[in-house]
Enzyme design. Structure first.
Site, mmCIF file in Angstrom:
data_model
loop_
_atom_site.group_PDB
_atom_site.id
_atom_site.type_symbol
_atom_site.label_atom_id
_atom_site.label_comp_id
_atom_site.label_asym_id
_atom_site.label_seq_id
_atom_site.Cartn_x
_atom_site.Cartn_y
_atom_site.Cartn_z
ATOM 1 N N THR A 139 -85.532 -57.556 -27.786
ATOM 2 C CA THR A 139 -84.830 -57.947 -26.556
ATOM 3 C C THR A 139 -83.732 -56.953 -26.184
ATOM 4 O O THR A 139 -83.158 -56.284 -27.063
ATOM 5 C CB THR A 139 -84.208 -59.347 -26.759
ATOM 6 O OG1 THR A 139 -83.351 -59.632 -25.665
ATOM 7 C CG2 THR A 139 -83.368 -59.429 -28.029
ATOM 8 N N ASP A 140 -83.390 -56.920 -24.901
ATOM 9 C CA ASP A 140 -82.270 -56.076 -24.448
ATOM 10 C C ASP A 140 -80.929 -56.637 -24.920
ATOM 11 O O ASP A 140 -79.915 -55.933 -24.905
ATOM 12 C CB ASP A 140 -82.278 -55.932 -22.915
ATOM 13 C CG ASP A 140 -82.205 -57.251 -22.159
ATOM 14 O OD1 ASP A 140 -82.155 -58.326 -22.800
ATOM 15 O OD2 ASP A 140 -82.201 -57.220 -20.914
ATOM 16 N N GLU A 141 -80.924 -57.909 -25.354
ATOM 17 C CA GLU A 141 -79.651 -58.533 -25.746
ATOM 18 C C GLU A 141 -79.027 -57.876 -26.974
ATOM 19 O O GLU A 141 -77.845 -58.078 -27.246
ATOM 20 C CB GLU A 141 -79.837 -60.033 -26.001
ATOM 21 C CG GLU A 141 -80.289 -60.760 -24.769
ATOM 22 C CD GLU A 141 -80.118 -62.266 -24.854
ATOM 23 O OE1 GLU A 141 -79.401 -62.745 -25.733
ATOM 24 O OE2 GLU A 141 -80.714 -62.953 -24.006
ATOM 25 N N TYR A 165 -78.494 -65.557 -31.649
ATOM 26 C CA TYR A 165 -79.871 -65.131 -31.342
ATOM 27 C C TYR A 165 -79.976 -63.615 -31.332
ATOM 28 O O TYR A 165 -80.818 -63.019 -32.019
ATOM 29 C CB TYR A 165 -80.316 -65.702 -29.986
ATOM 30 C CG TYR A 165 -81.519 -64.975 -29.406
ATOM 31 C CD1 TYR A 165 -82.783 -65.119 -29.967
ATOM 32 C CD2 TYR A 165 -81.383 -64.111 -28.307
ATOM 33 C CE1 TYR A 165 -83.886 -64.436 -29.439
ATOM 34 C CE2 TYR A 165 -82.471 -63.433 -27.784
ATOM 35 C CZ TYR A 165 -83.719 -63.601 -28.352
ATOM 36 O OH TYR A 165 -84.804 -62.916 -27.847
ATOM 37 N N LYS A 169 -82.056 -60.945 -33.731
ATOM 38 C CA LYS A 169 -83.066 -59.991 -33.239
ATOM 39 C C LYS A 169 -82.644 -58.560 -33.613
ATOM 40 O O LYS A 169 -83.479 -57.746 -33.996
ATOM 41 C CB LYS A 169 -83.236 -60.114 -31.726
ATOM 42 C CG LYS A 169 -83.883 -61.399 -31.248
ATOM 43 C CD LYS A 169 -85.305 -61.598 -31.743
ATOM 44 C CE LYS A 169 -86.303 -60.670 -31.079
ATOM 45 N NZ LYS A 169 -87.701 -60.993 -31.468
#
Ligand code: NAD
Ligand code: DAU
Length: 358
Positions: A139-141, A165, A169
């Site tokens: 993810t970009d997060e 989260y 990741k």
């Protein structure tokens, strides 16, 4: 090695779209068999793949990626040419309330998968070693948050995850990187922005908004609704994954984005206006009236945006679906699949909504 692929988390939103796209007759590189390993958490729904019931190229195994004996046995039985790893706990709000499953699945599960893949890879012959791929969907997060005038995230941004989260990741990305660097496992990582489209569980903003609008509930907006996400149509994302699998350079990371930066308020207004047109209320009131501003998410990231130049230049992929078209198609899909929504709006779902929004 066989022309088979293992997909983890294939009963979830992106995984099921990916399997459907992969087995679609228009795909030029259809595997002989897709093995879907999914333990069917609240987010996993085999109904997404009901159309493959009689497809000899698809098989489902119910189990967890944390079960290394099971994962190893799948590698031995199916001799796959690739594993595409989607399985994860994926909802930020849930990670804030309780992160234990996120640590277990996203970190420990990825570690176990890497270990099974490494053992399998070590025993392949030279030719097969050159073909095998471990593709990790992230993810970009992991890059944290942007201010309004910052340039979008490139693959060179440092990792600054802000939620349980995204931290889980980020940890899994680091493990994948290390397994490549240390053990030469042929890994690839994709970091993508917010996906939307068919089969998304109605805990995420877009399907939640459609569901609440149609059931005459309030549409919850966190804080001022000015947070920005870069919306990527799920079918474009699936094509990006295919490109990375086919042509990606081993050990590399590719950012995947939709070139569609919108504030949450813009997204929700757009959905309401499409519904006003396609499903007008009897009293002619706009769905916009159902919007309700509520307490902000703790640690809420302000803005995500992806610089997708690398995947475009190196692999020739770019998003094809404008937000206007993709969103309209998504709303139409949900309107036409009310049964699908009603089936998953189970007791567990009601429990989450009550706990989180009350
Ligand atoms: P999802 O929550 O819809 O689906 C996750 C799937 O994984 C479910 O089918 C679930 O049953 C399965 N799963 C969970 N734990 C498992 C375990 N221990 N063993 C086997 N299966 C397990 O998620 P999604 O939105 O489809 O996301 C897929 C992947 O893409 C995730 O890794 C997520 O981090 C990443 N991602 C998602 C988005 C997005 O906008 N949805 C954006 C960027 C990255
Ligand atoms: O950026 C990629 C990520 O996108 C993925 O890695 C995650 O798996 C995926 O869930 C998604 O995370 P977000 O937190 O951005 O998605 P979500 O749909 O939960 O929220 C989108 C935005 O809308 C976010 O700014 C929070 C806001 N929001 C969300 C909900 C559920 C609201 O304002 N109200 C809500 O009720």
């Amino acid at each position: 090695m066989k022309n088979n692929i293992i997909v983890t988390g294939g009963a979830g939103f992106i995984g099921s779209n990916f399997i459907l796209e992969t087995l679609d007759s228009s795909n030029s590189n259809i595997p002989d068999l897709v093995i879907n390993l999914d333990c069917l958490t609240y987010a996993g729904n085999p109904e997404n793949l009901a159309s493959l019931k009689d497809n000899a190229r698809y098989t489902f195994t119910k189990g967890s990626i944390t079960d290394q004996t099971l994962v190893t046995s799948l590698f031995i039985e199916y001799q796959p040419r690739a594993i595409i790893h989607f399985a994860a706990e994926s909802h930020v709000d849930r990670s804030i309330r309780d992160s234990s499953d996120f640590i277990e699945t996203n970190i420990v599960g990825t570690y176990r998968l890497l270990e099974s893949a490494r053992q399998y890879y070590d025993h392949l012959n030279k030719e097969d070693k050159a073909q095998f791929r471990f593709l990790h969907i992230s993810t970009d997060e992991v890059y944290g948050t942007l201010n309004a005038h910052d340039v979008p995230f490139s693959e060179k941004n440092k990792y600054e995850p802000n939620s349980p989260y995204s931290a889980s990741k980020a940890s899994s990305d680091h493990l994948v990187r290390a397994w490549h660097h240390t053990y030469h496992l042929p890994t690839l990582i994709t970091n993508c922005s917010n996906n939307y489209g068919p089969y998304q569980f109605p805990e995420k903003l877009i399907p939640l908004c459609i569901f609440n609008a149609l059931t005459n509930k309030s549409i919850p907006i966190y804080g001022d609704g000015k947070q920005i996400r870069d919306w990527l149509y799920v079918k474009d994302h699936c094509k990006a994954i295919q490109s990375v699998l086919l042509r990606g350079k081993i050990g590399e990371t590719y950012n995947v984005g939709g070139l569609n930066e919108k504030t949450n308020l813009e997204v929700v207004h757009a959905i309401c206006h499409i519904l006003d047109e396609l499903k007008p209320k009897i009293n002619k009131e706009s769905y916009v009236k159902q919007i309700q501003f509520i307490q902000d998410r703790p640690g809420h990231d302000k803005r995500y945006a992806i610089d997708a130049a690398k995947i475009q230049t190196d692999l020739g992929w770019k998003p094809e679906t404008s937000f206007e078209i993709g969103l309209r198609q998504t709303v139409i899909w949900y309107l036409e699949h009310q049964d699908w929504v009603n089936h998953i709006v189970t007791g567990e779902y009601q429990h989450w909504i009550k706990k989180h929004y009350s």
